[in-house]
Design a protein around this motif. Structure first.
Motif, PDB file in Angstrom:
ATOM      1  N   LEU A   1      -2.979   1.300  -4.630  1.00 25.56           N
ATOM      2  CA  LEU A   1      -2.977   2.745  -4.374  1.00 25.56           C
ATOM      3  C   LEU A   1      -4.085   3.063  -3.377  1.00 25.56           C
ATOM      4  N   ALA A   2      -3.701   3.444  -2.169  1.00 24.95           N
ATOM      5  CA  ALA A   2      -4.694   3.798  -1.148  1.00 24.95           C
ATOM      6  C   ALA A   2      -4.923   5.304  -1.172  1.00 24.95           C
ATOM      7  N   PRO A   3      -6.178   5.757  -1.051  1.00 22.01           N
ATOM      8  CA  PRO A   3      -6.422   7.195  -0.954  1.00 22.01           C
ATOM      9  C   PRO A   3      -5.691   7.767   0.265  1.00 22.01           C
ATOM     10  N   VAL A   4      -5.192   8.985   0.152  1.00 19.80           N
ATOM     11  CA  VAL A   4      -4.450   9.599   1.257  1.00 19.80           C
ATOM     12  C   VAL A   4      -5.275   9.591   2.536  1.00 19.80           C
TER      13      VAL A   4
ATOM     14  N   ASN B   1       0.990   5.713  -1.663  1.00 22.31           N
ATOM     15  CA  ASN B   1       0.424   6.772  -2.495  1.00 22.31           C
ATOM     16  C   ASN B   1       1.486   7.877  -2.636  1.00 22.31           C
ATOM     17  N   PRO B   2       2.199   7.912  -3.781  1.00 24.76           N
ATOM     18  CA  PRO B   2       2.039   7.107  -4.999  1.00 24.76           C
ATOM     19  C   PRO B   2       2.572   5.694  -4.799  1.00 24.76           C
ATOM     20  N   ILE B   3       2.249   4.821  -5.749  1.00 21.41           N
ATOM     21  CA  ILE B   3       2.682   3.423  -5.630  1.00 21.41           C
ATOM     22  C   ILE B   3       3.199   2.856  -6.957  1.00 21.41           C
ATOM     23  N   LYS B   4       2.993   3.581  -8.047  1.00 18.18           N
ATOM     24  CA  LYS B   4       3.355   3.081  -9.376  1.00 18.18           C
ATOM     25  C   LYS B   4       4.830   2.675  -9.464  1.00 18.18           C
TER      26      LYS B   4
ATOM     27  N   PHE C   1      -6.582   5.107   3.970  1.00 19.13           N
ATOM     28  CA  PHE C   1      -5.690   3.965   4.170  1.00 19.13           C
ATOM     29  C   PHE C   1      -6.324   2.899   5.065  1.00 19.13           C
TER      30      PHE C   1
ATOM     31  N   LYS D   1       0.435  -4.073  -6.294  1.00 23.25           N
ATOM     32  CA  LYS D   1       0.492  -2.696  -5.793  1.00 23.25           C
ATOM     33  C   LYS D   1      -0.926  -2.200  -5.593  1.00 23.25           C
TER      34      LYS D   1
ATOM     35  N   PHE E   1       0.841  -1.198   0.000  1.00 23.48           N
ATOM     36  CA  PHE E   1       0.000   0.000   0.000  1.00 23.48           C
ATOM     37  C   PHE E   1       0.875   1.246   0.000  1.00 23.48           C
TER      38      PHE E   1
END
Length: 275
Positions: free
Chosen positions: A38-41, A10-13, A44, A36, A8
């Motif tokens: 991507l959790a919203p800020v 953010n960013p995660i790419k 989480f 991967k 997890f």
């Protein structure tokens, strides 16, 4: 059903964790998936809760969620408690969320792979943030002679040293480092590398016998590694090995088998050079 794992952030790419853990799985004959997420800020906790409710077996956590992960846990390791940050999550047999911080173990493993036995060595760490906090106990467990935490804001370093409350751990300002400061291994744990900068320390402090380590890494030499080499240091390493090492510790927690770091590190370095 294949056991599911994830990281997890953010960013995660940019995360290399899926590649690393997939290589560990192949190496050890483990059948699992790793992705991967991507959790919203501001989402989480919900993302982690849903992941485990849907059968997730374990997760890694990267910026900016390590501190939030610590708060969510029912139980944490000593390193995670000192760092107040967690990078590895799993559920125990009773459904409790367990947290660990494997960054320090990854650092120690890479220091010894690069520089040999670190027992009785004097360590100077630049920075006093979460990355440093998670590394102190694993370094102390290796019976290092002394740890100096040097930070731009001196009080942050001295407060952390006071919290650790060990006679061989001292805090000071970056500008307090001098030719008289004993140092075998210099570790850069500041965020300066993100902007291609180096922390300000006196040239008098640097000497050729110091071994230098940068927690930051990239496909090219980091700004810190270039800077210390220009000042005569010949033994240096970036933090890619620490990344693979901490991942290996996470994998061991989840699968009860320890993968070999070196083959995956070589593959990852080769992959990065092609990019």
């Amino acid at each position: 059903m294949i056991d599911r794992y994830a990281v997890f952030g953010n960013p995660i790419k940019h995360s290399k964790s899926p590649f690393i853990h997939q290589q560990f799985a192949k190496q050890t004959g483990q059948e699992l998936s790793y992705e991967k997420l991507l959790a919203p800020v501001d989402g989480f906790e919900d993302a982690v809760t849903i992941f485990f409710e849907q059968g997730g077996k374990g997760a890694n956590v990267t910026v900016p969620f390590k501190e939030q992960a610590f708060v969510l846990c029912n139980q944490c390791s000593a390193s995670a408690q000192l760092a107040k940050a967690v990078n590895t999550l799993w559920l125990d047999e009773n459904g409790n969320l367990i947290g660990d911080n494997t960054d320090g173990l990854g650092l120690v493993a890479d220091l010894e792979r690069q520089f040999g036995d670190i027992a009785k060595k004097s360590i100077v760490i630049l920075g006093a943030g979460g990355a440093v906090r998670g590394c102190i106990y694993p370094l102390l467990d290796k019976k290092v002679n002394r740890i100096v935490i040097a930070n731009r804001t001196k009080v942050k370093a001295t407060d952390l040293a006071s919290e650790i409350n060990e006679p061989n751990v001292k805090g000071m300002g970056l500008d307090d480092l001098s030719a008289d400061t004993d140092c075998d291994i210099l570790i850069n744990a500041t965020s300066s590398g993100v902007e291609g900068k180096v922390p300000y320390i006196s040239n008098e402090f640097i000497h050729a016998q110091i071994k230098a380590y940068d927690m930051f890494y990239g496909s090219e030499k980091t700004a810190f590694i270039e800077w210390v080499e220009q000042r005569g240091i010949t033994q240096s390493a970036d933090g890619l090995g620490m990344l693979v090492g901490q991942a290996a510790e996470s994998f061991t927690r989840w699968r009860n088998v320890k993968p070999q770091i070196e083959p995956v590190l070589l593959q990852l370095r080769k992959q990065m050079l092609k990019q």
